[in-house]
Enzyme design. Sequence first.
Site, PDB file in Angstrom:
ATOM      1  N   GLY A   7      -0.373  -4.159  -4.155  1.00 13.85           N
ATOM      2  CA  GLY A   7      -0.880  -3.343  -4.157  1.00 13.85           C
ATOM      3  C   GLY A   7      -0.581  -1.534  -4.871  1.00 13.85           C
ATOM      4  CG  ASN A 104       0.008   8.595   4.831  1.00 12.84           C
ATOM      5  OD1 ASN A 104       0.852   8.438   4.866  1.00 12.84           O
ATOM      6  ND2 ASN A 104      -0.758   8.423   3.653  1.00 12.84           N
ATOM      7  CB  ALA A 130       2.217   9.033  -6.591  1.00 16.73           C
ATOM      8  CE  LYS A 185       3.262  11.129   4.688  1.00 15.38           C
ATOM      9  NZ  LYS A 185       3.122  10.489   4.210  1.00 15.38           N
ATOM     10  CG  ASN A 203      -6.697  18.978   0.318  1.00 16.11           C
ATOM     11  OD1 ASN A 203      -6.872  17.718   0.292  1.00 16.11           O
ATOM     12  ND2 ASN A 203      -5.360  18.003   0.063  1.00 16.11           N
ATOM     13  CG  ASN A 253      -2.960  17.918  -4.202  1.00 18.07           C
ATOM     14  OD1 ASN A 253      -3.198  18.305  -5.245  1.00 18.07           O
ATOM     15  ND2 ASN A 253      -1.561  17.053  -4.144  1.00 18.07           N
ATOM     16  CB  SER A 255      -7.770  14.202   0.579  1.00 17.97           C
ATOM     17  OG  SER A 255      -9.591  13.763   0.679  1.00 17.97           O
ATOM     18  CD  GLU A 268      -5.085   4.500   3.726  1.00 15.64           C
ATOM     19  OE1 GLU A 268      -4.664   5.632   3.337  1.00 15.64           O
ATOM     20  OE2 GLU A 268      -4.139   3.456   3.339  1.00 15.64           O
TER      21      GLU A 268
HETATM   22  P1  NAD Z   1      -4.726   3.866  -4.110  1.00 14.44           P
HETATM   23  O1  NAD Z   1      -5.792   3.961  -4.905  1.00 14.44           O
HETATM   24  O2  NAD Z   1      -3.848   4.933  -5.362  1.00 14.44           O
HETATM   25  O3  NAD Z   1      -4.522   2.235  -4.972  1.00 14.44           O
HETATM   26  C1  NAD Z   1      -4.896   2.332  -4.178  1.00 14.44           C
HETATM   27  C2  NAD Z   1      -5.822   0.659  -4.145  1.00 14.44           C
HETATM   28  O4  NAD Z   1      -6.849   1.048  -5.211  1.00 14.44           O
HETATM   29  C3  NAD Z   1      -4.536  -0.342  -5.727  1.00 14.44           C
HETATM   30  O5  NAD Z   1      -5.053  -1.827  -5.048  1.00 14.44           O
HETATM   31  C4  NAD Z   1      -5.128   0.321  -6.708  1.00 14.44           C
HETATM   32  O6  NAD Z   1      -5.015  -0.516  -8.106  1.00 14.44           O
HETATM   33  C5  NAD Z   1      -6.827   0.391  -6.600  1.00 14.44           C
HETATM   34  N1  NAD Z   1      -7.654   1.550  -7.287  1.00 14.44           N
HETATM   35  C6  NAD Z   1      -6.715   2.835  -7.741  1.00 14.44           C
HETATM   36  N2  NAD Z   1      -7.641   3.623  -8.816  1.00 14.44           N
HETATM   37  C7  NAD Z   1      -8.569   3.256  -9.069  1.00 14.44           C
HETATM   38  C8  NAD Z   1      -9.213   3.434 -10.248  1.00 14.44           C
HETATM   39  N3  NAD Z   1     -10.015   3.762 -10.759  1.00 14.44           N
HETATM   40  N4  NAD Z   1     -10.644   1.914 -10.087  1.00 14.44           N
HETATM   41  C9  NAD Z   1     -10.648   0.364  -9.531  1.00 14.44           C
HETATM   42  N5  NAD Z   1      -9.161   0.333  -8.158  1.00 14.44           N
HETATM   43  C10 NAD Z   1      -8.100   1.192  -8.200  1.00 14.44           C
HETATM   44  O7  NAD Z   1      -3.940   4.102  -3.619  1.00 14.44           O
HETATM   45  P2  NAD Z   1      -1.886   4.648  -2.761  1.00 14.44           P
HETATM   46  O8  NAD Z   1      -2.447   6.667  -2.820  1.00 14.44           O
HETATM   47  O9  NAD Z   1      -1.377   4.294  -3.714  1.00 14.44           O
HETATM   48  O10 NAD Z   1      -2.119   4.895  -1.371  1.00 14.44           O
HETATM   49  C11 NAD Z   1      -1.269   3.468  -1.345  1.00 14.44           C
HETATM   50  C12 NAD Z   1      -1.421   3.402   0.154  1.00 14.44           C
HETATM   51  O11 NAD Z   1       0.010   4.514   0.917  1.00 14.44           O
HETATM   52  C13 NAD Z   1      -2.238   4.257   1.192  1.00 14.44           C
HETATM   53  O12 NAD Z   1      -1.843   3.893   2.763  1.00 14.44           O
HETATM   54  C14 NAD Z   1      -1.215   5.995   1.152  1.00 14.44           C
HETATM   55  O13 NAD Z   1      -1.690   5.890   2.400  1.00 14.44           O
HETATM   56  C15 NAD Z   1       0.048   5.982   1.652  1.00 14.44           C
HETATM   57  N6  NAD Z   1       0.822   7.079   1.177  1.00 14.44           N
HETATM   58  C16 NAD Z   1       0.502   7.383  -0.475  1.00 14.44           C
HETATM   59  C17 NAD Z   1       0.438   8.693  -0.902  1.00 14.44           C
HETATM   60  C18 NAD Z   1       0.604   8.847  -2.158  1.00 14.44           C
HETATM   61  O14 NAD Z   1       0.651  10.729  -2.272  1.00 14.44           O
HETATM   62  N7  NAD Z   1      -0.467   8.775  -2.901  1.00 14.44           N
HETATM   63  C19 NAD Z   1       1.740   9.169   0.042  1.00 14.44           C
HETATM   64  C20 NAD Z   1       2.328   8.639   1.366  1.00 14.44           C
HETATM   65  C21 NAD Z   1       1.748   6.933   1.494  1.00 14.44           C
END
Ligand code: NAD
Length: 312
Positions: A7, A104, A130, A185, A203, A253, A255, A268
């Site tokens: 991922g 999360n 991020a 969280k 948000n 932002n 969410s 989620e």
């Molecule tokens: P994300 O949405 O950035 O990515 C998740 C998946 O979606 C990946 O496989 C990615 O390649 C795909 N994806 C993203 N954008 C896309 C698009 N435009 N088209 C097609 N596919 C796409 O997920 P994340 O924010 O990295 O979150 C991953 C885990 O980490 C989750 O459980 C989240 O709750 C947790 N988390 C996130 C943050 C944060 O700031 N992003 C912080 C703490 C925990």
Amino acid sequence: MKIAIIGAGAMGSLWGAKLSPLADVWLVDRWAEHVTTMQQKGLRVIGPDGEAQIVRVQATTRPEDVGRDVDLAIIFVKSPGTRWASQIAKTLLKPDRVALTMQNGLGNVETIAGVLGADRAVQGVTFHGATLVGPGRVRHAGAGATHLAIPAQNPGRLAEIKNLFEQAGFETHLSTHLDGLVWGKLVINAGINALTAILRIPNGLLLEIDSAGQVMVAAVAEAVRVAKAKEIELPYDDPVAQVRQVALATGSNRSSMLSDVVRRLPTEIDVINGAIVREGERMGLDTPVNQLLVWLVTAIEAGYELQMTRDE
Ligand code: NAD
């Protein structure tokens, strides 16, 4: 150390960028355009200060490219993909090595444990933020501490992982259990994520639209009641003040649940508000506001396909 990050969205890409100069790191993701961009041009990381850097990374859509000698799997898919990611981790990891989740919500580590065994599933919590700004491009929105729970077995190996994370610039702490931080969280996410996804607002507007703010506070109050019944010690004294402060600090932002809904991807909801409802039931507590948020987001997800058919 050989690491597979399963991922490689926003967080997986951030971890991949920071760890790749220090270890044999593979990023595994299903989004082909993102993977191809990383392979051809590297991964562009925009720091909290706005400075951009290109990092060379190993990325693939095919887990079999990684090999079966991985020392650490980091699972960073969204929760609906956790079982899939755990099964991939099982095929890649050396027999006694662990998979770490910093996702999360509640229940991901149990899903991983169901596939790999409880002694090989490690709970983490991170306060980094991020966003993927496009294929091969990630913004490191904000830095914070990372916490890892020491499993009953393999505590020595966790020290090795902590050292590597610290070398990569991630402040990392080891704890025996992380329930307070996980719930800390969870309570905030239960107030903000589903509501912003349903209302399709950033948000900060939760603080400007009175009625929306009331739903946010009610969802948080229910979550806190469940946490208290479970004797979880939250990492802040005033949950309502905390959720308001987070909504303010992340005001512009989207969410992550709103991003999922906009992209018509599974959310989620089940591990956030759904977890509050389930844990409430277990403790004999009703959580009608969280239940309604679950039903609404589930209905939005169910509507993706129906809406698409109508659009055509
Ligand atoms: P994300 O949405 O950035 O990515 C998740 C998946 O979606 C990946 O496989 C990615 O390649 C795909 N994806 C993203 N954008 C896309 C698009 N435009 N088209 C097609 N596919 C796409 O997920 P994340 O924010 O990295 O979150 C991953 C885990 O980490 C989750 O459980 C989240 O709750 C947790 N988390 C996130 C943050 C944060 O700031 N992003 C912080 C703490 C925990």
